[in-house]
Scaffold this active site. Structure first.
Site, PDB file in Angstrom:
ATOM      1  N   HIS A  76       0.837  -1.184   0.036  1.00  0.00           N
ATOM      2  CA  HIS A  76       0.197   0.118   0.070  1.00  0.00           C
ATOM      3  C   HIS A  76       0.822   1.239   0.040  1.00  0.00           C
ATOM      4  CE1 HIS A  76      -2.753   3.176   1.034  1.00  0.00           C
ATOM      5  NE2 HIS A  76      -2.264   3.169   2.128  1.00  0.00           N
ATOM      6  N   ASP A 105       7.276  22.650 -25.310  1.00  0.00           N
ATOM      7  CA  ASP A 105       6.984  21.512 -24.841  1.00  0.00           C
ATOM      8  C   ASP A 105       7.887  21.245 -23.408  1.00  0.00           C
ATOM      9  OD1 ASP A 105       7.002  18.251 -24.522  1.00  0.00           O
ATOM     10  OD2 ASP A 105       5.795  18.478 -26.420  1.00  0.00           O
ATOM     11  N   TRP A 141       7.417  -0.224   3.938  1.00  0.00           N
ATOM     12  CA  TRP A 141       7.949   0.396   2.800  1.00  0.00           C
ATOM     13  C   TRP A 141       9.217   1.090   3.100  1.00  0.00           C
ATOM     14  CZ3 TRP A 141       8.788   5.834   1.542  1.00  0.00           C
ATOM     15  CH2 TRP A 141       8.706   6.611   2.681  1.00  0.00           C
ATOM     16  N   SER A 168      13.317   6.557 -13.130  1.00  0.00           N
ATOM     17  CA  SER A 168      12.419   7.240 -13.697  1.00  0.00           C
ATOM     18  C   SER A 168      12.317   8.884 -12.896  1.00  0.00           C
ATOM     19  CB  SER A 168      10.760   6.655 -13.790  1.00  0.00           C
ATOM     20  OG  SER A 168       9.839   7.382 -13.648  1.00  0.00           O
ATOM     21  N   SER A 169      12.164   8.701 -11.885  1.00  0.00           N
ATOM     22  CA  SER A 169      11.965  10.083 -11.091  1.00  0.00           C
ATOM     23  C   SER A 169      13.139  10.917 -11.474  1.00  0.00           C
ATOM     24  CB  SER A 169      12.000   9.825  -9.562  1.00  0.00           C
ATOM     25  OG  SER A 169      10.990   9.118  -9.162  1.00  0.00           O
ATOM     26  N   HIS A 252      13.048  11.638   4.348  1.00  0.00           N
ATOM     27  CA  HIS A 252      12.485  12.919   4.799  1.00  0.00           C
ATOM     28  C   HIS A 252      12.609  14.024   3.654  1.00  0.00           C
ATOM     29  CE1 HIS A 252      10.528  15.742   7.274  1.00  0.00           C
ATOM     30  NE2 HIS A 252      11.195  16.694   6.235  1.00  0.00           N
ATOM     31  N   GLU A 254      12.163  13.033   0.741  1.00  0.00           N
ATOM     32  CA  GLU A 254      10.907  12.428  -0.196  1.00  0.00           C
ATOM     33  C   GLU A 254       9.717  13.046   0.447  1.00  0.00           C
ATOM     34  OE1 GLU A 254      10.189  10.502  -2.793  1.00  0.00           O
ATOM     35  OE2 GLU A 254       8.430  10.029  -2.509  1.00  0.00           O
ATOM     36  N   TYR A 256       8.757  16.051   1.462  1.00  0.00           N
ATOM     37  CA  TYR A 256       8.864  17.253   0.966  1.00  0.00           C
ATOM     38  C   TYR A 256       8.594  17.155  -0.463  1.00  0.00           C
ATOM     39  CZ  TYR A 256       8.755  19.373   5.487  1.00  0.00           C
ATOM     40  OH  TYR A 256       8.246  19.772   6.780  1.00  0.00           O
ATOM     41  N   SER A 267      -1.341  27.151  -3.961  1.00  0.00           N
ATOM     42  CA  SER A 267      -0.852  28.798  -4.148  1.00  0.00           C
ATOM     43  C   SER A 267      -1.552  29.276  -5.348  1.00  0.00           C
ATOM     44  CB  SER A 267       0.435  28.954  -3.656  1.00  0.00           C
ATOM     45  OG  SER A 267       1.060  28.351  -2.920  1.00  0.00           O
ATOM     46  N   HIS A 301      14.693  12.384  12.811  1.00  0.00           N
ATOM     47  CA  HIS A 301      13.739  12.391  13.622  1.00  0.00           C
ATOM     48  C   HIS A 301      12.820  11.298  13.582  1.00  0.00           C
ATOM     49  CE1 HIS A 301      11.634  15.024  10.310  1.00  0.00           C
ATOM     50  NE2 HIS A 301      11.160  13.930  10.096  1.00  0.00           N
ATOM     51  N   HIS A 302      13.033  10.439  12.643  1.00  0.00           N
ATOM     52  CA  HIS A 302      12.444   9.114  12.143  1.00  0.00           C
ATOM     53  C   HIS A 302      13.049   8.055  13.039  1.00  0.00           C
ATOM     54  CE1 HIS A 302       9.726  10.484   8.900  1.00  0.00           C
ATOM     55  NE2 HIS A 302      10.953  11.261   8.509  1.00  0.00           N
ATOM     56  N   THR A 327       7.118  26.776   7.178  1.00  0.00           N
ATOM     57  CA  THR A 327       5.831  26.118   6.967  1.00  0.00           C
ATOM     58  C   THR A 327       4.622  27.157   7.310  1.00  0.00           C
ATOM     59  OG1 THR A 327       6.704  23.919   7.309  1.00  0.00           O
ATOM     60  CG2 THR A 327       4.455  23.874   7.114  1.00  0.00           C
ATOM     61  N   LYS A 330       3.849  29.938   5.078  1.00  0.00           N
ATOM     62  CA  LYS A 330       3.254  29.446   4.183  1.00  0.00           C
ATOM     63  C   LYS A 330       1.632  29.572   4.535  1.00  0.00           C
ATOM     64  CE  LYS A 330       5.886  27.117   0.967  1.00  0.00           C
ATOM     65  NZ  LYS A 330       5.449  27.600  -0.223  1.00  0.00           N
ATOM     66  N   ARG A 449       1.565   0.474  15.343  1.00  0.00           N
ATOM     67  CA  ARG A 449       1.073   0.154  13.818  1.00  0.00           C
ATOM     68  C   ARG A 449       1.790  -1.073  13.289  1.00  0.00           C
ATOM     69  NH1 ARG A 449       5.713   4.220  11.001  1.00  0.00           N
ATOM     70  NH2 ARG A 449       4.914   3.761   8.906  1.00  0.00           N
TER      71      ARG A 449
HETATM   72  C1  HEM Z   1       5.883  20.213  10.129  1.00  0.00           C
HETATM   73  C2  HEM Z   1       6.329  19.413   9.674  1.00  0.00           C
HETATM   74  C3  HEM Z   1       6.378  18.129  10.039  1.00  0.00           C
HETATM   75  C4  HEM Z   1       7.057  17.651  11.054  1.00  0.00           C
HETATM   76  C5  HEM Z   1       7.743  18.144  12.144  1.00  0.00           C
HETATM   77  C6  HEM Z   1       7.165  16.137  11.019  1.00  0.00           C
HETATM   78  C7  HEM Z   1       7.850  15.278  11.883  1.00  0.00           C
HETATM   79  C8  HEM Z   1       7.687  13.918  11.762  1.00  0.00           C
HETATM   80  C9  HEM Z   1       8.388  13.032  12.704  1.00  0.00           C
HETATM   81  C10 HEM Z   1       9.066  13.450  13.949  1.00  0.00           C
HETATM   82  C11 HEM Z   1       7.998  11.651  12.158  1.00  0.00           C
HETATM   83  C12 HEM Z   1       8.552  10.312  12.935  1.00  0.00           C
HETATM   84  C13 HEM Z   1       7.591   9.935  13.757  1.00  0.00           C
HETATM   85  C14 HEM Z   1       8.026   8.422  14.289  1.00  0.00           C
HETATM   86  O1  HEM Z   1       8.240   7.514  13.512  1.00  0.00           O
HETATM   87  O2  HEM Z   1       7.935   8.136  15.573  1.00  0.00           O
HETATM   88  C15 HEM Z   1       7.338  11.674  11.147  1.00  0.00           C
HETATM   89  C16 HEM Z   1       6.846  10.701  10.377  1.00  0.00           C
HETATM   90  C17 HEM Z   1       6.413  10.873   8.992  1.00  0.00           C
HETATM   91  N1  HEM Z   1       6.054  11.815   8.387  1.00  0.00           N
HETATM   92 FE1  HEM Z   1       6.213  13.666   9.155  1.00  0.00          FE
HETATM   93  N2  HEM Z   1       6.619  15.577   9.735  1.00  0.00           N
HETATM   94  C18 HEM Z   1       6.291  16.955   9.204  1.00  0.00           C
HETATM   95  C19 HEM Z   1       5.659  17.026   7.979  1.00  0.00           C
HETATM   96  C20 HEM Z   1       5.303  15.999   7.379  1.00  0.00           C
HETATM   97  C21 HEM Z   1       5.127  16.026   5.726  1.00  0.00           C
HETATM   98  C22 HEM Z   1       4.537  17.197   5.091  1.00  0.00           C
HETATM   99  C23 HEM Z   1       5.120  14.883   5.138  1.00  0.00           C
HETATM  100  C24 HEM Z   1       4.412  14.293   3.724  1.00  0.00           C
HETATM  101  C25 HEM Z   1       3.708  14.970   2.967  1.00  0.00           C
HETATM  102  C26 HEM Z   1       5.130  14.048   6.255  1.00  0.00           C
HETATM  103  C27 HEM Z   1       5.279  12.403   6.167  1.00  0.00           C
HETATM  104  C28 HEM Z   1       5.503  11.511   7.130  1.00  0.00           C
HETATM  105  C29 HEM Z   1       5.444  10.170   6.935  1.00  0.00           C
HETATM  106  C30 HEM Z   1       5.146   9.362   5.811  1.00  0.00           C
HETATM  107  C31 HEM Z   1       6.133   9.671   8.401  1.00  0.00           C
HETATM  108  C32 HEM Z   1       6.207   8.186   8.558  1.00  0.00           C
HETATM  109  C33 HEM Z   1       7.177   7.327   8.145  1.00  0.00           C
HETATM  110  C34 HEM Z   1       7.030   6.184   8.359  1.00  0.00           C
HETATM  111  O3  HEM Z   1       7.945   5.864   9.470  1.00  0.00           O
HETATM  112  O4  HEM Z   1       6.734   5.275   7.549  1.00  0.00           O
HETATM  113  N3  HEM Z   1       5.527  14.626   7.183  1.00  0.00           N
HETATM  114  N4  HEM Z   1       7.105  13.062  10.816  1.00  0.00           N
HETATM  115 CU   LIG Z   2      10.413  13.374   8.296  1.00  0.00          CU
END
Ligand code: HEM
Ligand SMILES: [Cu+2]
Lengths: 535, 287
Positions: A76, A105, A141, A168-169, A252, A254, A256, A267, A301-302, A327, A330, A449
């Site tokens: 997924h 183009d 993933w 591709s990307s 990370h 990614e 963004y 916007s 932070h992950h 952010t 914005k 999870r």
């Molecule tokens: C204000 C901005 C953001 C902050 C401070 C933030 C912070 C965090 C943190 C600390 C985690 C880790 C949590 C953990 O695993 O314990 C996390 C996970 C995640 N964030 Fe954010 N995030 C932000 C914005 C975003 C945005 C804009 C996206 C995507 C469009 C995003 C997508 C994700 C994803 C996909 C994960 C999980 C990844 C995984 O473990 O599979 N985050 N975020």
């Molecule tokens: Cu992140």
């Protein structure tokens, strides 16, 4: 239909299905291919989400065995990230960027074809692993070792699929950069560009910087499994945690990559339906660039719970929080754009406003997760799932839908059915909150999870969440119907489909002829999307 | 308006799909091979052949278009940007492996040896392991090995690549001055230097495997050593093939002082390969 273009005799669409689609070098056709592909993947990935929510509807093991459940969560995510969200934005870029900057183009049209056609084949290969011995990849993933190395036959296919998607990307991103930097019509200087173009320029840079790193990381996985290397094996002097560093150095930025183009779409839409120029255009550009820069220095932070030195925990905690500043810039700019505007609420506007509000919720939960000691509690719980679905579904996906409704008249020459669009918005918005909001509570209460079963105290919220999930899934089938109906017919759209819309793309007829701007247009002040900045 | 004033947009091409077919058969073949099906290799060969066919055809088309004068200055700039960003992506690919080298040397190995928070890991899991470099880890995976001394053949190879950077620049000057014979000779010299580098590198690999017991399986040292130098060697091989192609094109008089992007692209690539080697020489061999 395309009769206008035909009458002018400028519509050199290639004859025959293969010529038109398989060998195409036309940015609009390739854009369409990307978007159709993305929608297909969205439905397939969505079906997997339905399996997940069905299993989690009640405690206990209901429908699928745990191994298959893990395959579903893994596939997924891979499909939604690489197959649905990213290609959708590339599709929007293909359609809109040349028309927004007055280019004939994309800069490298043949490579554009290649970037696209890799995707359906790579995903067919990835999906085929569902039918292999041991099933599809099931380690998440993020493909963490050592777990991912214990997978079945699917492992090598998954790695190679990631390689292909990366290639591709990267090619797509190179094309976008070259187009934006080299093919702007005279007078379309950088600070006259629509914000969608700006955010894509920055996104493309991020893509080229991090996709190769992911490719390197998964290559190490491959050699660890098949060629006896020890990158992620402590016994040989390697470190499994090193994989996490490599992955999140990609991962990370990614996220963004998936949200910056969404910022761009929103916007463009908010000023149109607020009938006011975008507030703080230049600060939007700088904020996007700062976000991109900061996204390179927050990846750990992950990994707060893997056992990093204290200095690392602190650095990554503060660096992550700093992202909230650009952010916030914005979000304030979007609100200020709407402030005292003569607002109307057509479907694209509804999705854009929905984006602003719900993306902010996701941003706030992100900030909570950024607090390292708190994350020790939240990590790997449903709170994280709630966080990233707010930013990705009500963020990225809502922005894509906003963009589709906004530009559909330009693509098809027809207005979509406004009543159905509004129903789709409200249905999706209510359902998505029923789906994801309770997951915050589940996570705070400790539900992990990626687990197919749970203890009884989580039952109610899971059931509510699943009901929301099914409703949201159904709403997207409805979306497919609305799009289909618009393609087939509907009230003819004018060149400037929305009365408040500014920018070059609205000066060409709807539907846009097969070729636009074969010779560069002369840019007049009223063709600039965010004219408050025209110098 | 002449064609060259317009941005050239090719109308349809079947090469990309040939390339996709090639890449797909290649990876499906390899994946099956890795999973223990020998027939996978044949599929992989088909894949490689298709990719080569695609490159031949695609570049052939482009050379043709270029000679016909279809490419304006603006098209030329697009190609330059394309090549620049492609090289940047390659830099980032190598960065992943250099990163792995730094991380293991600076963090992973010392932690395994008990530094910082690794004290208990060391005591409980790998008691007695002392952090050193080179290392094949606390379990000594792959057995005892020796490393290749920096100041022998690797240093020679450094000189060879640096010289090749000079010869290709001389060839570039020859292009600008329209001295065709010099152009071809300097390019041929560059090819020869590239080939010599590869020969020495292959020789070192043989020695590593047969005499030093240094293999891809020699723990983290062997992993980083062979992956870094191996990917670099692959790039040198590609670069040499590209050089051979442009040598033939130079002999046919394809390059003019105004129009020789293909030449420059190969030169950039070659310099990139050169710089990566300098990084390798310093961080893999010397330090
Ligand atoms: C204000 C901005 C953001 C902050 C401070 C933030 C912070 C965090 C943190 C600390 C985690 C880790 C949590 C953990 O695993 O314990 C996390 C996970 C995640 N964030 Fe954010 N995030 C932000 C914005 C975003 C945005 C804009 C996206 C995507 C469009 C995003 C997508 C994700 C994803 C996909 C994960 C999980 C990844 C995984 O473990 O599979 N985050 N975020
Ligand atoms: Cu992140």
């Amino acid at each position: 239909m395309s009769s206008v273009a035909h009458a002018e005799g400028h519509d050199h669409k290639p004859e025959g299905f293969l010529n038109r689609w398989l060998f195409t070098t036309n940015h609009k056709d390739i854009g369409t291919l990307y978007l159709v592909f993305s929608l297909t993947m969205f439905i397939i990935g969505g079906a997997m989400a339905m399996v997940i929510r069905a299993e989690l509807f009640m405690p206990g093991m209901q429908l699928v065995d745990p191994a298959f459940f893990n395959q579903m969560t893994t596939m997924h995510a891979l499909i939604m990230v690489f197959g649905a969200v990213m290609p959708a934005f590339v599709g929007l870029a293909n359609w809109m960027i040349p028309m927004m900057i007055g280019a004939p183009d994309m800069a490298l049209p043949r490579m554009n074809n290649w970037s696209f056609w890799i995707l359906p084949f790579a995903f067919t290969m990835l999906l085929s692993t569902l039918f292999m011995d041991g099933g599809a990849p099931a380690a998440g993933w993020t493909l963490y070792p050592p777990l991912v190395l214990q997978g079945g036959n699917s492992f090598a296919f998954a790695i190679f699929a990631v390689h292909l998607l990366g290639i591709s990307s990267i090619m797509g991103a190179i094309n976008i950069i070259a187009t934006i930097l080299n093919l702007r019509a005279p007078g379309m200087n950088l600070l006259n560009m629509p914000l969608f173009v700006w955010t894509w320029l920055i996104t493309a840079f991020l893509l080229i910087a991090v996709m190769p790193v992911l490719a390197g990381g998964v290559t190490m996985l491959l050699t660890d499994k098949f060629f006896g290397t020890s990158f992620f094996n402590a016994a040989g002097g390697g470190d499994p945690v090193m994989y996490q560093h490599i992955f999140w150095f990609f991962g990370h930025p990614e996220v963004y990559i998936m949200i910056l183009p969404a910022f761009g779409v929103v916007s463009e839409i908010l000023p149109t339906f607020s009938r006011k120029p975008l507030f703080g255009y230049t600060s939007m550009v700088y904020a996007s660039a700062s976000i991109a820069f900061l996204s390179f220095i927050v990846w750990s932070h992950h990994m707060f719970t893997v056992g990093m030195p204290l200095g690392g925990e602190l650095f990554f905690m503060y660096a992550t929080m700093v992202i909230a500043v650009p952010t916030g810039v914005k979000i304030f700019n979007w609100v200020a754009t709407m402030w005292k505007g003569a607002m109307t609420f057509e479907t694209p506007m509804l999705f854009a406003i929905g984006f602003v509000i719900m993306f902010t919720i996701g941003g706030f939960s992100g900030l909570m997760l950024a607090i390292a000691p708190a994350d020790f509690q939240y990590h790997d719980t449903y709170f994280v799932v709630a966080h990233f679905h707010y930013v990705l579904v009500t963020g990225a996906v809502f922005a894509i839908m906003a963009g589709v409704y906004y530009w559909l008249p330009k693509w098809t020459g027809h207005m979509y059915d406004e009543r159905l669009g509004k129903i789709h918005f409200w249905w999706s918005t209510i359902a998505v909150n029923v789906l994801f909001f309770p997951q915050h509570f589940l996570g705070l209460a400790g539900m992990p999870r990626r687990i197919p079963d749970y203890s009884l105290q989580f039952a109610e919220f899971n059931m509510i969440s699943s009901i929301g999930g099914f409703a949201f899934g159904l709403a997207q089938i409805f979306f497919v119907y609305i799009v289909w109906k618009t393609v087939k017919g509907g009230q003819p759209a004018e060149a400037r489909a929305w009365e408040g819309a500014k920018g070059l793309e609205w000066t060409v007829p709807s539907p846009a002829p097969h070729h636009t701007f074969e010779t560069p247009p002369e840019i007049k002040p009223d063709m600039i999307a965010h004219p408050s900045n025209a110098h | 308006m002449t064609t060259a004033d317009r941005y050239y947009v090719p109308h349809g091409s079947h090469w990309p799909i040939v390339g996709t077919f090639g890449m797909l058969t290649l990876v499906i073949g390899l994946a099956n091979l890795f999973n223990g099906h020998d027939w996978g290799q044949y599929l992989a060969y088909v894949g490689v052949a298709s990719i080569l066919f695609m490159l031949w055809g695609w570049f052939g088309d482009q050379i043709h278009e270029s000679l016909k004068g279809l490419y304006s200055k603006q098209v030329d700039v697009s190609y330059r940007m394309g090549m620049t960003w492609f090289i940047f992506s390659e830099v980032m690919f190598f960065a992943a492996f250099f990163g792995a080298l730094f991380y293991t040397r600076e963090y992973a190995i010392p932690w395994l040896g008990g530094e910082g928070a690794g004290a208990w890991t060391n005591f409980v899991l790998w008691n007695g392991y002392e952090a050193t470099w080179p290392s094949n880890g606390p379990a000594g995976i792959g057995g005892e090995f020796e490393t290749i001394p920096a100041w022998g053949v690797p240093f020679l190879n450094t000189l060879i690549l640096l010289t090749s950077g000079l010869t290709i620049t001389l060839a570039h000057w020859a292009v600008k001055k329209q001295k065709q014979l010099q152009q071809v000779l300097w390019l041929a010299a560059t090819v020869a230097l590239g080939a010599t580098f590869l020969y020495f590198q292959a020789h070192e690999y043989m020695e590593a495997y047969t005499e030093l017991n240094l293999t891809l399986g020699s723990g983290i040292y062997g992993s980083t050593f062979f992956m870094l130098t191996g990917f670099h060697g692959l790039h040198v091989t590609l670069g040499t093939i590209m050089l051979i192609v442009i040598t033939f094109r130079a002999a046919k008089g394809h390059f003019t002082p105004e129009n020789h992007f293909a030449f420059e692209a190969v030169a950039w690539y070659w310099h990139f390969v050169d710089v990566v080697w300098l990084g390798l020489f310093i961080f893999v061999y010397v330090l």
